[in-house]
Design a protein around this motif. Structure first.
Motif, PDB file in Angstrom:
ATOM      1  N   VAL A   7     -29.149  58.458 -29.606  1.00 58.01           N
ATOM      2  CA  VAL A   7     -30.085  59.459 -29.116  1.00 58.01           C
ATOM      3  C   VAL A   7     -29.506  60.066 -27.847  1.00 58.01           C
ATOM      4  O   VAL A   7     -29.040  59.351 -26.963  1.00 58.01           O
ATOM      5  CB  VAL A   7     -31.474  58.836 -28.826  1.00 58.01           C
ATOM      6  N   THR A  14     -35.435  59.650 -24.708  1.00 58.55           N
ATOM      7  CA  THR A  14     -34.750  58.497 -25.294  1.00 58.55           C
ATOM      8  C   THR A  14     -35.559  57.211 -25.224  1.00 58.55           C
ATOM      9  O   THR A  14     -35.328  56.303 -26.006  1.00 58.55           O
ATOM     10  CB  THR A  14     -33.382  58.265 -24.619  1.00 58.55           C
ATOM     11  N   THR A  15     -36.515  57.123 -24.305  1.00 55.97           N
ATOM     12  CA  THR A  15     -37.257  55.871 -24.095  1.00 55.97           C
ATOM     13  C   THR A  15     -37.949  55.370 -25.356  1.00 55.97           C
ATOM     14  O   THR A  15     -37.853  54.192 -25.692  1.00 55.97           O
ATOM     15  CB  THR A  15     -38.282  56.034 -22.958  1.00 55.97           C
ATOM     16  N   ARG A  18     -35.435  53.901 -27.668  1.00 55.81           N
ATOM     17  CA  ARG A  18     -34.925  52.636 -27.150  1.00 55.81           C
ATOM     18  C   ARG A  18     -35.942  51.521 -27.388  1.00 55.81           C
ATOM     19  O   ARG A  18     -35.565  50.407 -27.766  1.00 55.81           O
ATOM     20  CB  ARG A  18     -34.594  52.770 -25.670  1.00 55.81           C
ATOM     21  N   PHE A  25     -27.498  55.335 -26.680  1.00 56.81           N
ATOM     22  CA  PHE A  25     -28.183  56.510 -26.157  1.00 56.81           C
ATOM     23  C   PHE A  25     -27.401  57.077 -24.984  1.00 56.81           C
ATOM     24  O   PHE A  25     -26.615  56.388 -24.342  1.00 56.81           O
ATOM     25  CB  PHE A  25     -29.617  56.165 -25.734  1.00 56.81           C
ATOM     26  N   ASN A  27     -28.476  59.151 -21.709  1.00 59.96           N
ATOM     27  CA  ASN A  27     -29.531  59.717 -20.875  1.00 59.96           C
ATOM     28  C   ASN A  27     -28.960  60.825 -20.014  1.00 59.96           C
ATOM     29  O   ASN A  27     -27.989  60.621 -19.290  1.00 59.96           O
ATOM     30  CB  ASN A  27     -30.142  58.649 -19.962  1.00 59.96           C
TER      31      ASN A  27
END
Length: 110
Positions: A7, A14-15, A18, A25, A27
């Motif tokens: 992601v 993204t949270t 996750r 990912f 961020n």
């Protein structure tokens, strides 16, 4: 070899992924997207362990022309964009590009 989902996007985006178990990912805070989103998307596309890259559809506007073209034409990994602007037609086109056939195509003879 099994491939994973990656992601790319803001920490807020993204949270959820996750928390659902996605381990790969990138961020990129909203205020740094102009500078860092190209590198993050490229890193995900070049990661051989990634089979699907998920991005927010609005983040495509932050990509340079070359990286955006790579994202939009990538077959492996397939890039799936989600968000407010993605309708059923967009997802349909993404699936068709990924596997080469239109699963939702209705038989004309029916």
């Amino acid at each position: 070899m099994s491939q994973e989902i990656a992601v790319v996007g803001s920490p807020e985006f993204t949270t959820g992924f996750r928390l659902a178990g996605v381990r790969r990912f990138e961020n990129v805070p909203d205020d740094e997207k102009d500078e860092r989103l190209d590198d993050a998307a490229t890193a995900a596309l070049e990661d051989e362990g990634v089979g699907i890259v998920v991005m927010h559809d609005e983040d495509l506007d932050y990509l340079s022309r070359n990286v955006r073209q790579d994202v939009e034409t990538s077959v492996e990994p397939v890039v799936v964009t989600i968000g407010s602007g993605t309708g059923g037609g967009g997802l349909r086109d993404q699936i068709k590009r990924a596997i080469g056939i239109d699963l939702m195509d209705e038989d004309e003879d029916s």
